[in-house]
Design a protein around this motif. Structure first.
Motif, PDB file in Angstrom:
ATOM      1  N   ALA A  29       0.830  -1.206   0.000  1.00  0.00           N
ATOM      2  CA  ALA A  29       0.000   0.000   0.000  1.00  0.00           C
ATOM      3  C   ALA A  29       0.865   1.257   0.000  1.00  0.00           C
ATOM      4  CB  ALA A  29      -0.930  -0.006   1.219  1.00  0.00           C
ATOM      5  N   ALA A  30       1.981   1.240   0.757  1.00  0.00           N
ATOM      6  CA  ALA A  30       2.872   2.397   0.785  1.00  0.00           C
ATOM      7  C   ALA A  30       3.485   2.660  -0.585  1.00  0.00           C
ATOM      8  CB  ALA A  30       3.970   2.186   1.831  1.00  0.00           C
ATOM      9  N   VAL A  31       3.913   1.593  -1.257  1.00  0.00           N
ATOM     10  CA  VAL A  31       4.481   1.761  -2.601  1.00  0.00           C
ATOM     11  C   VAL A  31       3.425   2.276  -3.567  1.00  0.00           C
ATOM     12  CG1 VAL A  31       5.473   0.513  -4.554  1.00  0.00           C
ATOM     13  CG2 VAL A  31       6.258   0.012  -2.249  1.00  0.00           C
ATOM     14  N   PHE A  32       2.212   1.723  -3.497  1.00  0.00           N
ATOM     15  CA  PHE A  32       1.148   2.173  -4.391  1.00  0.00           C
ATOM     16  C   PHE A  32       0.801   3.640  -4.149  1.00  0.00           C
ATOM     17  CE2 PHE A  32      -3.430   2.817  -5.123  1.00  0.00           C
ATOM     18  CZ  PHE A  32      -3.493   2.541  -6.481  1.00  0.00           C
ATOM     19  N   ILE A  33       0.659   4.019  -2.871  1.00  0.00           N
ATOM     20  CA  ILE A  33       0.323   5.412  -2.557  1.00  0.00           C
ATOM     21  C   ILE A  33       1.436   6.338  -3.005  1.00  0.00           C
ATOM     22  CG2 ILE A  33      -0.076   7.023  -0.658  1.00  0.00           C
ATOM     23  CD1 ILE A  33      -1.494   4.778   0.822  1.00  0.00           C
ATOM     24  N   THR A  34       2.697   5.926  -2.783  1.00  0.00           N
ATOM     25  CA  THR A  34       3.828   6.766  -3.191  1.00  0.00           C
ATOM     26  C   THR A  34       3.852   6.962  -4.703  1.00  0.00           C
ATOM     27  OG1 THR A  34       5.104   5.958  -1.294  1.00  0.00           O
ATOM     28  CG2 THR A  34       6.324   7.006  -3.082  1.00  0.00           C
ATOM     29  N   LEU A  35       3.681   5.887  -5.450  1.00  0.00           N
ATOM     30  CA  LEU A  35       3.698   5.996  -6.905  1.00  0.00           C
ATOM     31  C   LEU A  35       2.553   6.875  -7.406  1.00  0.00           C
ATOM     32  CD1 LEU A  35       4.591   2.329  -7.936  1.00  0.00           C
ATOM     33  CD2 LEU A  35       6.086   4.332  -7.910  1.00  0.00           C
ATOM     34  N   MET A  36       1.366   6.686  -6.852  1.00  0.00           N
ATOM     35  CA  MET A  36       0.229   7.490  -7.276  1.00  0.00           C
ATOM     36  C   MET A  36       0.425   8.966  -6.925  1.00  0.00           C
ATOM     37  SD  MET A  36      -1.718   5.516  -8.928  1.00  0.00           S
ATOM     38  CE  MET A  36      -3.089   6.653  -9.103  1.00  0.00           C
ATOM     39  N   SER A 153       4.938  19.229  -3.345  1.00  0.00           N
ATOM     40  CA  SER A 153       4.697  17.836  -3.729  1.00  0.00           C
ATOM     41  C   SER A 153       5.283  16.880  -2.690  1.00  0.00           C
ATOM     42  CB  SER A 153       5.306  17.554  -5.099  1.00  0.00           C
ATOM     43  OG  SER A 153       4.710  18.375  -6.096  1.00  0.00           O
ATOM     44  N   VAL A 154       6.503  17.185  -2.222  1.00  0.00           N
ATOM     45  CA  VAL A 154       7.119  16.338  -1.193  1.00  0.00           C
ATOM     46  C   VAL A 154       6.284  16.348   0.080  1.00  0.00           C
ATOM     47  CG1 VAL A 154       9.143  16.062   0.272  1.00  0.00           C
ATOM     48  CG2 VAL A 154       9.427  16.584  -2.150  1.00  0.00           C
ATOM     49  N   LEU A 155       5.825  17.542   0.488  1.00  0.00           N
ATOM     50  CA  LEU A 155       4.995  17.626   1.694  1.00  0.00           C
ATOM     51  C   LEU A 155       3.683  16.867   1.513  1.00  0.00           C
ATOM     52  CD1 LEU A 155       5.530  21.350   2.767  1.00  0.00           C
ATOM     53  CD2 LEU A 155       6.482  19.293   3.821  1.00  0.00           C
ATOM     54  N   ALA A 156       3.078  17.022   0.324  1.00  0.00           N
ATOM     55  CA  ALA A 156       1.805  16.340   0.075  1.00  0.00           C
ATOM     56  C   ALA A 156       1.994  14.828   0.079  1.00  0.00           C
ATOM     57  CB  ALA A 156       1.229  16.800  -1.262  1.00  0.00           C
ATOM     58  N   ILE A 157       3.096  14.355  -0.533  1.00  0.00           N
ATOM     59  CA  ILE A 157       3.353  12.915  -0.542  1.00  0.00           C
ATOM     60  C   ILE A 157       3.590  12.400   0.874  1.00  0.00           C
ATOM     61  CG2 ILE A 157       4.996  11.145  -1.289  1.00  0.00           C
ATOM     62  CD1 ILE A 157       5.368  12.748  -3.856  1.00  0.00           C
ATOM     63  N   GLY A 158       4.370  13.161   1.653  1.00  0.00           N
ATOM     64  CA  GLY A 158       4.616  12.745   3.032  1.00  0.00           C
ATOM     65  C   GLY A 158       3.346  12.689   3.857  1.00  0.00           C
ATOM     66  N   ALA A 159       2.502  13.742   3.733  1.00  0.00           N
ATOM     67  CA  ALA A 159       1.247  13.749   4.487  1.00  0.00           C
ATOM     68  C   ALA A 159       0.321  12.616   4.044  1.00  0.00           C
ATOM     69  CB  ALA A 159       0.560  15.104   4.315  1.00  0.00           C
ATOM     70  N   THR A 160       0.265  12.385   2.726  1.00  0.00           N
ATOM     71  CA  THR A 160      -0.585  11.299   2.223  1.00  0.00           C
ATOM     72  C   THR A 160      -0.082   9.947   2.694  1.00  0.00           C
ATOM     73  OG1 THR A 160      -1.043  12.650   0.258  1.00  0.00           O
ATOM     74  CG2 THR A 160      -1.592  10.314   0.154  1.00  0.00           C
ATOM     75  N   LEU A 161       1.253   9.763   2.683  1.00  0.00           N
ATOM     76  CA  LEU A 161       1.812   8.504   3.179  1.00  0.00           C
ATOM     77  C   LEU A 161       1.506   8.302   4.656  1.00  0.00           C
ATOM     78  CD1 LEU A 161       5.338   8.128   1.532  1.00  0.00           C
ATOM     79  CD2 LEU A 161       3.398   6.585   1.336  1.00  0.00           C
ATOM     80  N   GLY A 164      -2.170   7.499   4.880  1.00  0.00           N
ATOM     81  CA  GLY A 164      -2.388   6.167   4.311  1.00  0.00           C
ATOM     82  C   GLY A 164      -1.812   5.071   5.183  1.00  0.00           C
ATOM     83  N   TRP A 165      -0.607   5.309   5.755  1.00  0.00           N
ATOM     84  CA  TRP A 165      -0.022   4.322   6.653  1.00  0.00           C
ATOM     85  C   TRP A 165      -0.909   4.085   7.864  1.00  0.00           C
ATOM     86  CZ3 TRP A 165       1.576   4.799  11.750  1.00  0.00           C
ATOM     87  CH2 TRP A 165       2.287   3.713  12.269  1.00  0.00           C
ATOM     88  N   PHE A 166      -1.453   5.167   8.415  1.00  0.00           N
ATOM     89  CA  PHE A 166      -2.337   5.019   9.581  1.00  0.00           C
ATOM     90  C   PHE A 166      -3.578   4.215   9.215  1.00  0.00           C
ATOM     91  CE2 PHE A 166      -5.932   6.662  12.099  1.00  0.00           C
ATOM     92  CZ  PHE A 166      -5.501   6.307  13.372  1.00  0.00           C
ATOM     93  N   ALA A 167      -4.175   4.533   8.057  1.00  0.00           N
ATOM     94  CA  ALA A 167      -5.396   3.821   7.656  1.00  0.00           C
ATOM     95  C   ALA A 167      -5.102   2.359   7.332  1.00  0.00           C
ATOM     96  CB  ALA A 167      -6.028   4.522   6.452  1.00  0.00           C
ATOM     97  N   VAL A 168      -4.013   2.105   6.582  1.00  0.00           N
ATOM     98  CA  VAL A 168      -3.690   0.730   6.204  1.00  0.00           C
ATOM     99  C   VAL A 168      -3.267  -0.083   7.426  1.00  0.00           C
ATOM    100  CG1 VAL A 168      -2.113  -0.692   4.851  1.00  0.00           C
ATOM    101  CG2 VAL A 168      -3.098   1.357   3.851  1.00  0.00           C
ATOM    102  N   THR A 169      -2.538   0.549   8.356  1.00  0.00           N
ATOM    103  CA  THR A 169      -2.101  -0.162   9.548  1.00  0.00           C
ATOM    104  C   THR A 169      -3.285  -0.611  10.383  1.00  0.00           C
ATOM    105  OG1 THR A 169      -0.042   1.107   9.587  1.00  0.00           O
ATOM    106  CG2 THR A 169      -0.672  -0.021  11.610  1.00  0.00           C
TER     107      THR A 169
END
Length: 439
Positions: A29-36, A153-161, A164-169
């Motif tokens: 999920a982390a790889v998918f979210i990062t790529l997207m 973009s870096v901040l948005a990716i970090g916040a999304t990760l 996403g990590w919290f939700a997937v975990t």
């Protein structure tokens, strides 16, 4: 407990094996979210960059063309040219100079004296009349915009990760709990339940994990009910058979001597033994057995069990060891293994003690495939000899009670081979003297 040790899957030579964590849902999920996120950030950044750059260039171009018109009127009127205008100036791009020589107007961004400059040129008596506009501010604006896009973009990716990590975990944690409960149930803990709070409230919407958890709990409850019913039935039947068998045994002893009376007594003894075996299995199933652990020398204890079996079995002690076990239950396990070896195998039957491991081996056809795959099964035997399949089942259950590991296999040169591994005793406080074995 598996009856045999299956070979572990090896790694294909030349192909590196990926770490185990790469197969987890969290990592995927982390790889998918990062790529997207990267793809989306790149797309939006490119669109913004192209739009702002086009707007900035168009503004500078209009300004340069406006100046070129003013300079052209001044040149035609014979007025002096401003400092930013000249005929065939040094630094004018060759392509723009050729365009003016063909009688056309054009603009171009190029470096002039180390600074970005917007050039505009037009025809003037067969030569090129050009003006220049400083493009440094616009270039810095575009560069700053690119840096802002990259940073955001870096901040948005970090916040999304992070989100996403919290939700997937949360989802994977519930899946791990469900898998853990399933493993506990397969190990025999029929009271284990997931108890997902989403399955208890019917008004609360359920996701897929809650559906799986509820299905597992329902299956475990149904399985537990069926097993408890079977255990109660087995125990009740065995208890109910005890009384008539006792009377039947007493009546058989009153029969006059002869072949018919011997057959009756033999069958009564067989039924009494079967009843006692069923009662023992019932106690093992309900886990109501208690152990009386003590430290014993395994070699003499094994020799005693072999003598008590009354069979022609050879005992070989390669290395003796002290083990912590229940003597009565260990003798029961060894007795059942020896009886099975003599009943279903062929002589010679050998017992080997090597440290805390006791091996019982015969030279018959070996254990059947179903036993090696799934372990002993009640009332199932593929041998032509008499038997109910309870001896190995009891041995397996008693071995688990005393904390030993009983595995079944076939020797490479033929014959069945049962391997009993007991917990070896280590006295950390011993001062070098040998302790007395047992008791």
């Amino acid at each position: 407990m598996s009856a045999t040790r299956r070979p572990r899957a090896g790694r294909v030579r030349g192909v590196p094996r990926r770490p185990a964590w790469t197969a987890t849902l969290t990592w995927k999920a982390a790889v998918f979210i990062t790529l997207m996120c990267c793809a989306l950030a790149a797309l939006l950044g490119a669109l913004v960059h192209v739009s702002v750059t086009r707007q900035t260039v168009d503004t500078s171009r209009e300004k340069a063309l406006s100046r070129l018109e003013d300079v052209t009127r001044a040149y035609e009127a014979g007025e002096p040219l401003p400092p930013f205008a000249a005929v065939d100036p040094v630094g004018l791009p060759p392509s723009l100079r050729g365009l003016a020589a063909r009688g056309e107007r054009g603009t171009m961004v190029a470096d002039h004296e180390g600074r970005p400059t917007m050039w505009a040129a037009g025809p003037a008596d067969g030569r090129a009349l050009a003006v220049r506009v400083d493009y440094s501010l616009s270039a810095r604006t575009i560069s700053g915009l690119d840096q802002a896009i990259l940073g955001s973009s870096v901040l948005a990716i970090g916040a999304t990760l992070l989100v996403g990590w919290f939700a997937v975990t949360r989802v994977t944690r519930r899946l791990h709990l469900t898998a853990q409960v399933a493993r506990r149930i397969s190990a025999g803990d029929l009271d284990a339940r997931v108890n997902d709070p989403r399955t208890k409230d019917p008004t609360r919407p359920q996701d897929e994990v809650a559906t799986v958890s509820g299905a597992l709990d329902t299956m475990a409850s149904s399985l537990q009910g069926k097993l408890l019913s079977e255990q109660r039935f087995t125990a009740d039947v065995a208890h109910e058979l005890r009384t008539p068998l006792t009377g039947l045994s007493a009546a058989a002893e009153l029969l006059p001597p002869g072949r018919p009376s011997e057959l009756v007594r033999d069958r009564v003894r067989a039924m009494r033994a079967l009843t006692e075996d069923l009662l023992e299995i019932s106690r093992l199933d309900t886990r109501s057995e208690t152990v009386d652990l003590d430290v014993y020398a395994l070699g003499p204890l094994t020799e005693r069990a072999v003598r008590a079996s009354g069979t022609g079995t050879t005992v070989r002690v390669v290395r003796d060891a002290r083990v912590e076990t229940d003597r009565r239950r260990l003798e029961r396990v060894l007795g059942n293994l020896l009886a099975n070896a003599h009943r279903h195998g062929r002589a010679p039957v050998e017992v080997t003690v090597d440290g805390p491991v006791v091996t019982v081996r015969d030279h018959g056809e070996g254990y059947p495939a179903y036993l090696l795959e799934h372990g002993p099964q009640r009332f199932r035997t593929e041998s032509g000899s008499k038997g109910h399949g309870l001896g190995l089942t009891i041995a397996w259950g008693q071995a688990a009670v005393i904390g030993a590991e009983l595995t079944f296999g076939n020797a490479p040169d033929g014959g069945a081979q049962a391997r009993l591994t007991l917990p070896e005793y280590t006295d950390l406080d011993a001062d070098g003297d040998d302790a007395p074995p047992g008791g």
